[in-house]
Design a protein around this motif. Sequence first.
Motif, PDB file in Angstrom:
ATOM      1  N   LEU A  15      56.030  23.865   9.844  1.00 63.23           N
ATOM      2  CA  LEU A  15      57.265  24.635   9.742  1.00 63.23           C
ATOM      3  C   LEU A  15      58.064  24.656  11.038  1.00 63.23           C
ATOM      4  CD1 LEU A  15      56.007  25.402   7.039  1.00 63.23           C
ATOM      5  CD2 LEU A  15      56.747  27.745   7.435  1.00 63.23           C
ATOM      6  N   ASP A  16      57.426  24.344  12.159  1.00 70.68           N
ATOM      7  CA  ASP A  16      58.150  24.298  13.429  1.00 70.68           C
ATOM      8  C   ASP A  16      58.710  22.915  13.721  1.00 70.68           C
ATOM      9  OD1 ASP A  16      59.000  25.577  15.922  1.00 70.68           O
ATOM     10  OD2 ASP A  16      57.559  24.230  16.886  1.00 70.68           O
ATOM     11  N   LEU A  71      54.881  13.867   8.462  1.00 69.62           N
ATOM     12  CA  LEU A  71      53.908  14.774   9.063  1.00 69.62           C
ATOM     13  C   LEU A  71      52.520  14.559   8.466  1.00 69.62           C
ATOM     14  CD1 LEU A  71      56.103  17.972   9.228  1.00 69.62           C
ATOM     15  CD2 LEU A  71      54.978  16.916  11.203  1.00 69.62           C
ATOM     16  N   ALA A  72      52.468  14.112   7.216  1.00 70.06           N
ATOM     17  CA  ALA A  72      51.169  13.843   6.589  1.00 70.06           C
ATOM     18  C   ALA A  72      50.434  12.746   7.340  1.00 70.06           C
ATOM     19  CB  ALA A  72      51.349  13.455   5.133  1.00 70.06           C
ATOM     20  N   GLN A 116      47.300  27.332  11.346  1.00 74.16           N
ATOM     21  CA  GLN A 116      47.753  26.510  12.473  1.00 74.16           C
ATOM     22  C   GLN A 116      48.537  25.293  11.988  1.00 74.16           C
ATOM     23  OE1 GLN A 116      44.688  27.628  11.897  1.00 74.16           O
ATOM     24  NE2 GLN A 116      43.602  28.166  13.806  1.00 74.16           N
ATOM     25  N   LEU A 117      48.061  24.680  10.908  1.00 72.72           N
ATOM     26  CA  LEU A 117      48.764  23.512  10.388  1.00 72.72           C
ATOM     27  C   LEU A 117      50.107  23.919   9.789  1.00 72.72           C
ATOM     28  CD1 LEU A 117      48.587  20.477   9.959  1.00 72.72           C
ATOM     29  CD2 LEU A 117      47.631  20.914   7.708  1.00 72.72           C
ATOM     30  N   ARG A 118      50.146  25.031   9.098  1.00 69.48           N
ATOM     31  CA  ARG A 118      51.412  25.500   8.531  1.00 69.48           C
ATOM     32  C   ARG A 118      52.424  25.754   9.641  1.00 69.48           C
ATOM     33  NH1 ARG A 118      54.579  29.809   6.643  1.00 69.48           N
ATOM     34  NH2 ARG A 118      55.428  29.352   4.561  1.00 69.48           N
ATOM     35  N   ALA A 119      51.978  26.345  10.746  1.00 69.05           N
ATOM     36  CA  ALA A 119      52.885  26.590  11.866  1.00 69.05           C
ATOM     37  C   ALA A 119      53.404  25.273  12.442  1.00 69.05           C
ATOM     38  CB  ALA A 119      52.167  27.398  12.944  1.00 69.05           C
ATOM     39  N   ALA A 120      52.527  24.257  12.539  1.00 73.09           N
ATOM     40  CA  ALA A 120      52.949  22.960  13.069  1.00 73.09           C
ATOM     41  C   ALA A 120      53.989  22.311  12.164  1.00 73.09           C
ATOM     42  CB  ALA A 120      51.734  22.044  13.228  1.00 73.09           C
ATOM     43  N   ASP A 166      62.077  17.854  12.061  1.00 73.12           N
ATOM     44  CA  ASP A 166      62.466  17.162  10.832  1.00 73.12           C
ATOM     45  C   ASP A 166      62.321  18.072   9.624  1.00 73.12           C
ATOM     46  OD1 ASP A 166      62.747  15.128  12.607  1.00 73.12           O
ATOM     47  OD2 ASP A 166      61.207  13.841  11.745  1.00 73.12           O
ATOM     48  N   PHE A 167      61.324  18.940   9.633  1.00 79.57           N
ATOM     49  CA  PHE A 167      61.173  19.911   8.541  1.00 79.57           C
ATOM     50  C   PHE A 167      62.371  20.852   8.508  1.00 79.57           C
ATOM     51  CE2 PHE A 167      59.839  23.797   6.502  1.00 79.57           C
ATOM     52  CZ  PHE A 167      59.109  23.357   5.405  1.00 79.57           C
ATOM     53  N   TRP A 168      62.807  21.308   9.668  1.00 74.18           N
ATOM     54  CA  TRP A 168      63.986  22.183   9.732  1.00 74.18           C
ATOM     55  C   TRP A 168      65.211  21.487   9.139  1.00 74.18           C
ATOM     56  CZ3 TRP A 168      65.485  26.829  12.657  1.00 74.18           C
ATOM     57  CH2 TRP A 168      64.392  27.634  12.998  1.00 74.18           C
ATOM     58  N   LEU A 169      65.395  20.215   9.495  1.00 74.95           N
ATOM     59  CA  LEU A 169      66.549  19.490   8.984  1.00 74.95           C
ATOM     60  C   LEU A 169      66.438  19.276   7.477  1.00 74.95           C
ATOM     61  CD1 LEU A 169      66.990  16.963  11.903  1.00 74.95           C
ATOM     62  CD2 LEU A 169      68.724  18.588  11.123  1.00 74.95           C
ATOM     63  N   TRP A 170      65.260  18.986   6.977  1.00 79.00           N
ATOM     64  CA  TRP A 170      65.053  18.842   5.528  1.00 79.00           C
ATOM     65  C   TRP A 170      65.410  20.139   4.809  1.00 79.00           C
ATOM     66  CZ3 TRP A 170      59.642  19.309   2.989  1.00 79.00           C
ATOM     67  CH2 TRP A 170      59.737  19.068   1.619  1.00 79.00           C
ATOM     68  N   ARG A 171      64.892  21.243   5.297  1.00 81.48           N
ATOM     69  CA  ARG A 171      65.182  22.534   4.675  1.00 81.48           C
ATOM     70  C   ARG A 171      66.682  22.822   4.719  1.00 81.48           C
ATOM     71  NH1 ARG A 171      61.560  26.959   7.235  1.00 81.48           N
ATOM     72  NH2 ARG A 171      62.794  26.337   9.049  1.00 81.48           N
ATOM     73  N   HIS A 172      67.321  22.464   5.814  1.00 86.46           N
ATOM     74  CA  HIS A 172      68.750  22.723   5.992  1.00 86.46           C
ATOM     75  C   HIS A 172      69.589  21.924   5.001  1.00 86.46           C
ATOM     76  CE1 HIS A 172      72.335  23.927   8.183  1.00 86.46           C
ATOM     77  NE2 HIS A 172      72.687  22.672   8.345  1.00 86.46           N
ATOM     78  N   VAL A 173      69.286  20.629   4.853  1.00 86.18           N
ATOM     79  CA  VAL A 173      70.113  19.812   3.963  1.00 86.18           C
ATOM     80  C   VAL A 173      69.865  20.167   2.498  1.00 86.18           C
ATOM     81  CG1 VAL A 173      70.288  17.907   5.592  1.00 86.18           C
ATOM     82  CG2 VAL A 173      68.462  17.876   3.901  1.00 86.18           C
ATOM     83  N   VAL A 174      68.652  20.579   2.173  1.00 86.62           N
ATOM     84  CA  VAL A 174      68.388  20.985   0.795  1.00 86.62           C
ATOM     85  C   VAL A 174      69.129  22.281   0.479  1.00 86.62           C
ATOM     86  CG1 VAL A 174      66.588  21.863  -0.761  1.00 86.62           C
ATOM     87  CG2 VAL A 174      66.198  19.786   0.579  1.00 86.62           C
ATOM     88  N   ALA A 175      69.139  23.204   1.425  1.00 90.98           N
ATOM     89  CA  ALA A 175      69.856  24.455   1.212  1.00 90.98           C
ATOM     90  C   ALA A 175      71.353  24.225   1.065  1.00 90.98           C
ATOM     91  CB  ALA A 175      69.589  25.417   2.365  1.00 90.98           C
ATOM     92  N   ALA A 176      71.888  23.286   1.868  1.00 91.47           N
ATOM     93  CA  ALA A 176      73.323  22.987   1.810  1.00 91.47           C
ATOM     94  C   ALA A 176      73.672  22.176   0.589  1.00 91.47           C
ATOM     95  CB  ALA A 176      73.758  22.253   3.073  1.00 91.47           C
ATOM     96  N   GLY A 177      72.737  21.322   0.166  1.00 89.09           N
ATOM     97  CA  GLY A 177      72.992  20.458  -0.990  1.00 89.09           C
ATOM     98  C   GLY A 177      73.922  19.305  -0.683  1.00 89.09           C
ATOM     99  N   LEU A 178      74.660  19.392   0.426  1.00 86.32           N
ATOM    100  CA  LEU A 178      75.622  18.374   0.837  1.00 86.32           C
ATOM    101  C   LEU A 178      76.577  17.991  -0.276  1.00 86.32           C
ATOM    102  CD1 LEU A 178      73.591  15.958   3.140  1.00 86.32           C
ATOM    103  CD2 LEU A 178      75.073  17.839   3.770  1.00 86.32           C
TER     104      LEU A 178
END
Length: 337
Positions: free
Chosen positions: A320-321, A298-299, A314-318, A324-336
Amino acid sequence: MNFIDSVLRGHYDEWNLADFGLGAEWTTVLVTPQFTTSRHVVGLVFPAGASQPSLVVKVPRCPGDNEGVQREADMLRQLSTLSGGRVEGIPHIVATLDVGQHTVLVETALTGAPLDPYRVAGDLAGAVALGVDFVAALPCTLPGPDNPGWYERTVERPLEALALLLPGDAEVSALVHRTHELLTPLRSSTLPAVFEHADLSHPNLLVQSDGRLQVMDWERSSLFGLPGHDLVFYLQYLSESSDMAFSRVAQLAAFDKAFGPGGWALATLREHLVLRNVDPELLPQVVIATWARSAATLAYRLAAEDVPAPGSAQLRAAVLDDRDFWLWRHVVAAGLN
């Protein structure tokens, strides 16, 4: 006559455009993606009477924002050289040209049926095989012993660039910190570098009538990619497609189905890691690193002049929505784990 047609006519003989089926007349169809992260106008150039384009012309939307087209041209040339021309299904560079503040990229067009979610859902196993073969054909660019400092280059710096988009943001800072903790086993490993596309999903994928995969849009590619990244990204796209998972919640469920405990994609990914001389026990960390790195793009994707300023709401909304950001947050939370 539009800008693209003018450039082509001005260099018709120099670039041997007749070799691509262009005569005195042709038709150029302009495609202007409306996504916040899209940085280019694309021209599809059809020879007179043809139903398929023979050339693709890319021009930055914003004057001076030439990094993407220049990178794509450079990466495709290097891929052709490194592979000895053996990687099939990629565009070939016809020319690049600086016109004022714009770099114009002209490349051969790829043709075929889109590997869209409906085609994937109709033959998931076939789609898996296509992607596995394509990713395996991408060359190794550095063997493990010759790839020191890979973690800093491949993981740390991209995440630092993402954090600079939202300075002081507690959620992003926590995600970066926790990601590095989870990746400790990977960080201490010796890994090769591989050529990486980094965006293997629709609409960048076509299937020719002979069944070969065609892959376009190489502006996010890298000479020094992470083994397994492309395959994780691709298999996630297939999982979402097979379930027609278009909402963020559904996409996370598709991830769990593919990469969670007993996931259908795990054996395929494990085999690929072995092929790349990567310890398959590092599979969970490879998956985490993939989504951290993909979110970090995203950078780059939000670097054009007409996007919101760093740190803005506006950039924060872009960010966080972003899927790929959602998937990153999800896998970090799960730790796999």
